[in-house]
Scaffold this active site. Sequence first.
Site, short mmCIF file in Angstrom:
data_model
loop_
_atom_site.label_atom_id
_atom_site.label_comp_id
_atom_site.label_asym_id
_atom_site.label_seq_id
_atom_site.Cartn_x
_atom_site.Cartn_y
_atom_site.Cartn_z
N SER A 154 -83.04 65.15 89.40
CA SER A 154 -82.50 64.01 90.17
C SER A 154 -80.98 64.13 90.13
O SER A 154 -80.43 64.87 89.30
CB SER A 154 -82.94 62.71 89.48
OG SER A 154 -82.17 61.61 89.91
N TYR A 167 -84.04 57.36 82.13
CA TYR A 167 -84.34 58.25 83.27
C TYR A 167 -83.30 59.37 83.32
O TYR A 167 -83.64 60.55 83.49
CB TYR A 167 -84.32 57.42 84.55
CG TYR A 167 -84.71 58.14 85.83
CD1 TYR A 167 -86.05 58.29 86.18
CD2 TYR A 167 -83.73 58.61 86.71
CE1 TYR A 167 -86.41 58.94 87.37
CE2 TYR A 167 -84.09 59.25 87.89
CZ TYR A 167 -85.42 59.41 88.22
OH TYR A 167 -85.76 60.04 89.39
N1 LIG Z 1 -87.51 58.93 95.43
C1 LIG Z 1 -86.31 59.25 95.01
O1 LIG Z 1 -85.30 58.72 95.51
C2 LIG Z 1 -86.10 60.30 93.94
C3 LIG Z 1 -84.80 60.70 93.65
C4 LIG Z 1 -84.59 61.66 92.67
C5 LIG Z 1 -85.66 62.22 92.00
N2 LIG Z 1 -86.92 61.80 92.30
C6 LIG Z 1 -88.02 62.40 91.55
O2 LIG Z 1 -88.95 62.95 92.45
C7 LIG Z 1 -90.25 62.95 91.83
C8 LIG Z 1 -91.26 62.36 92.79
O3 LIG Z 1 -90.96 61.00 93.00
P1 LIG Z 1 -91.35 60.22 94.33
O4 LIG Z 1 -90.12 59.67 94.90
O5 LIG Z 1 -92.27 61.04 95.16
O6 LIG Z 1 -92.13 58.98 93.68
P2 LIG Z 1 -93.60 58.47 93.90
O7 LIG Z 1 -93.71 57.29 93.03
O8 LIG Z 1 -93.93 58.36 95.35
O9 LIG Z 1 -94.49 59.68 93.33
C9 LIG Z 1 -94.58 59.98 91.97
C10 LIG Z 1 -96.02 60.39 91.69
O10 LIG Z 1 -96.12 60.77 90.31
C11 LIG Z 1 -97.34 60.27 89.82
N3 LIG Z 1 -97.28 60.07 88.37
C12 LIG Z 1 -96.55 59.16 87.69
N4 LIG Z 1 -96.80 59.26 86.39
C13 LIG Z 1 -97.70 60.26 86.24
C14 LIG Z 1 -98.37 60.81 85.11
N5 LIG Z 1 -98.16 60.35 83.88
N6 LIG Z 1 -99.23 61.84 85.32
C15 LIG Z 1 -99.48 62.30 86.58
N7 LIG Z 1 -98.89 61.80 87.67
C16 LIG Z 1 -98.02 60.79 87.50
C17 LIG Z 1 -97.52 58.93 90.53
O11 LIG Z 1 -98.88 58.48 90.50
C18 LIG Z 1 -97.01 59.24 91.92
O12 LIG Z 1 -98.05 59.64 92.80
C19 LIG Z 1 -90.09 62.18 90.52
O13 LIG Z 1 -89.97 63.09 89.45
C20 LIG Z 1 -88.80 61.42 90.72
O14 LIG Z 1 -88.17 61.12 89.50
C21 LIG Z 1 -87.18 60.86 93.26
#
Ligand SMILES: NC(=O)c1ccc[n+]([C@@H]2O[C@H](COP(=O)([O-])OP(=O)(O)OC[C@H]3O[C@@H](n4cnc5c(N)ncnc54)[C@H](O)[C@@H]3O)[C@@H](O)[C@H]2O)c1
Length: 274
Positions: A154, A167
């Site tokens: 991130s 985080y």
């Molecule tokens: N959305 C953003 O702005 C953003 C920015 C920077 C980084 N990220 C990172 O991108 C990645 C994906 O996030 P996203 O935005 O798609 O969020 P999201 O919430 O749509 O998807 C995350 C997925 O991870 C799954 N998950 C959570 N805990 C889990 C566990 N213990 N075991 C298995 N699966 C699990 C959830 O069920 C969900 O489907 C994450 O690592 C997040 O930190 C997202």
Amino acid sequence: MTGRLEGKVALITGAAGGVGRAQAIRFAQEGADIIAIDLATPPERTTTGPSQTLADTVRAVEAVGRRISAFAADVRDQQALDAAVAEGVGALGRLDVICATAGISSTGAAVELDARRWQTMLDVNLTGVWRTCKAGIPSILAGGRGGSLVLMSSIAGLRGLVGVGHYTTAKHGVVGLMRSLANELAPHAVRVNTIHPAIVRTPMIENPATMRTFSGVADPTREQFEAGVRTMHLLPLTFIEPEDIANASLFLASDEARCITGVTLPVDAGHCLK
Ligand SMILES: NC(=O)c1ccc[n+]([C@@H]2O[C@H](COP(=O)([O-])OP(=O)(O)OC[C@H]3O[C@@H](n4cnc5c(N)ncnc54)[C@H](O)[C@@H]3O)[C@@H](O)[C@H]2O)c1
């Protein structure tokens, strides 16, 4: 035309979520078969978007004509991950790519976080990435053709963000893990890199709690929320889309990136220059 991941199999965690699903679909469009992992029940949240399940990802991948083995597993559970990888590789034949994408978010000033919230964050967003790599790497090595690990960090893995110390710590930790793995696996032609998104339009962002954080207003309108998000990006856009992260992941996973390892790749619309 040959796809950029033709003949490859990719393991993707968080495959029911915004970014993980986009990776699964984009990779499948380029010829990959998919081993998809997510929780059986998504973490509790009130999303403003449509709810997402692993079954939706399965349908979307099959719709582009690729095979997918999907498993309900928690990235904190090594046995469940190992079993999913064994069954998935058994069904699909090999493993070439790992996208460790599963993650959670929550907020709280570092000194005010309780120990449980701190530990859960590290267990999922850092140790879960390590467990995913640990489950998948032996199969990549057994395949004998090298491979690519794309670990999801991130902008919080590059900067000291306020109000998300747990985080931020976990996402910095992912960078350390990536650098060690890149060194350890280079002799086997396995590349390891991190991606650093800014604000991506997924359920992690499009929920009332995050809308309040970005707008600074208790009950924000959509316009107030989006105005807050825009301030995070240098380029003239509101959100980064999940497909933008999937495209960067695809590049790192493909042979086009065959000389790239140990890299922290921002997909942040210029955030880190601000
Ligand atoms: N959305 C953003 O702005 C953003 C920015 C920077 C980084 N990220 C990172 O991108 C990645 C994906 O996030 P996203 O935005 O798609 O969020 P999201 O919430 O749509 O998807 C995350 C997925 O991870 C799954 N998950 C959570 N805990 C889990 C566990 N213990 N075991 C298995 N699966 C699990 C959830 O069920 C969900 O489907 C994450 O690592 C997040 O930190 C997202």
